[in-house]
Design a protein around this motif. Structure first.
Motif, PDB file in Angstrom:
ATOM      1  N   ASP A   1      11.826   9.774   0.807  1.00 50.61           N
ATOM      2  CA  ASP A   1      10.272   9.174  -0.053  1.00 50.61           C
ATOM      3  C   ASP A   1       9.197   8.696  -0.081  1.00 50.61           C
ATOM      4  N   THR A   2       7.961   8.707   0.086  1.00 49.37           N
ATOM      5  CA  THR A   2       6.697   7.687   0.354  1.00 49.37           C
ATOM      6  C   THR A   2       5.856   7.358  -0.639  1.00 49.37           C
ATOM      7  N   LEU A   3       6.094   6.121  -1.619  1.00 43.94           N
ATOM      8  CA  LEU A   3       5.149   6.373  -2.612  1.00 43.94           C
ATOM      9  C   LEU A   3       4.048   5.932  -1.316  1.00 43.94           C
ATOM     10  N   PHE A   4       2.871   6.942  -2.422  1.00 43.29           N
ATOM     11  CA  PHE A   4       1.544   6.787  -1.900  1.00 43.29           C
ATOM     12  C   PHE A   4       0.454   6.451  -2.412  1.00 43.29           C
ATOM     13  N   GLY A   5      -0.472   5.946  -2.170  1.00 40.20           N
ATOM     14  CA  GLY A   5      -1.683   5.469  -2.935  1.00 40.20           C
ATOM     15  C   GLY A   5      -1.312   4.122  -4.347  1.00 40.20           C
TER      16      GLY A   5
ATOM     17  N   ALA B   1       0.891  -1.239   0.188  1.00 34.81           N
ATOM     18  CA  ALA B   1       0.260  -0.017  -0.301  1.00 34.81           C
ATOM     19  C   ALA B   1       0.882   0.917   0.542  1.00 34.81           C
ATOM     20  N   GLU B   2       2.418   1.291   0.288  1.00 36.01           N
ATOM     21  CA  GLU B   2       2.934   1.981   1.108  1.00 36.01           C
ATOM     22  C   GLU B   2       4.695   1.580   0.671  1.00 36.01           C
ATOM     23  N   ILE B   3       5.293   2.539   0.818  1.00 35.17           N
ATOM     24  CA  ILE B   3       7.051   2.423   0.530  1.00 35.17           C
ATOM     25  C   ILE B   3       6.950   3.885   1.426  1.00 35.17           C
ATOM     26  N   THR B   4       8.220   3.567   2.177  1.00 38.85           N
ATOM     27  CA  THR B   4       8.438   4.866   2.302  1.00 38.85           C
ATOM     28  C   THR B   4      10.072   5.008   2.429  1.00 38.85           C
ATOM     29  N   ASN B   5      11.346   5.086   1.812  1.00 39.94           N
ATOM     30  CA  ASN B   5      12.430   5.360   2.143  1.00 39.94           C
ATOM     31  C   ASN B   5      13.473   6.217   2.463  1.00 39.94           C
ATOM     32  N   ASN B   6      13.715   5.619   3.725  1.00 42.12           N
ATOM     33  CA  ASN B   6      14.210   6.688   5.160  1.00 42.12           C
ATOM     34  C   ASN B   6      15.750   6.461   4.845  1.00 42.12           C
ATOM     35  N   THR B   7      16.694   6.314   3.604  1.00 47.39           N
ATOM     36  CA  THR B   7      17.242   6.113   3.566  1.00 47.39           C
ATOM     37  C   THR B   7      18.275   7.781   2.482  1.00 47.39           C
ATOM     38  N   SER B   8      19.571   7.511   1.840  1.00 39.95           N
ATOM     39  CA  SER B   8      19.957   8.585   1.850  1.00 39.95           C
ATOM     40  C   SER B   8      20.779   8.058   0.703  1.00 39.95           C
ATOM     41  N   ILE B   9      20.497   6.473  -0.486  1.00 34.99           N
ATOM     42  CA  ILE B   9      19.811   6.871  -1.569  1.00 34.99           C
ATOM     43  C   ILE B   9      18.630   6.106  -2.038  1.00 34.99           C
TER      44      ILE B   9
END
Length: 124
Positions: A101-105, A77-85
């Protein structure tokens, strides 16, 4: 007199229990409505990519720089990239997700693999 005092104690205890139950219900309702407000990013610790499945549970976290394969594949449903790459998300489609960034929707996107992309591009 003793019976009357006893009756008052029972009445006070019953009112106290009813009040506590009512407050507990109000608290639970407030939490439920607060949870439904707006779209929030997937809770994700620094240095990780995190995915939430369509049922709302966190199913996968991948440490920065690592590649993660999901077997079986997961509907995200959602993916969050809490890294520096940058990271490439491979599954139904392949797309990149920028650092922070986070992918929503994206309900229903099938994710099979998460891989770092040091150039910021993902293979088609």
């Amino acid at each position: 007199m003793r019976r009357r005092t006893r009756g008052i104690r029972v009445l006070v205890a019953a009112v106290g229990s009813t009040l506590a139950l009512g407050l507990g219900t109000a608290s639970a309702s407030a939490s439920a409505s607060a949870a439904g407000q707006g779209t929030a990013a997937v809770p994700c610790p620094s240095g990780f990519v995190c995915l939430v499945s369509t049922d709302g549970m966190i199913r996968a976290t991948v440490m920065e720089g690592a590649t993660g394969s999901l077997l079986p594949a997961m509907r995200a449903a959602e993916i969050t990239n809490n890294t520096s790459i940058w990271y490439c998300v491979t599954g139904t489609t392949t797309r990149g997700i920028a650092p922070g960034d986070t992918l929503f929707g994206i309900d229903g996107i099938l994710v099979r693999r998460l891989a770092p992309s040091y150039t910021g591009t993902c293979p088609a």
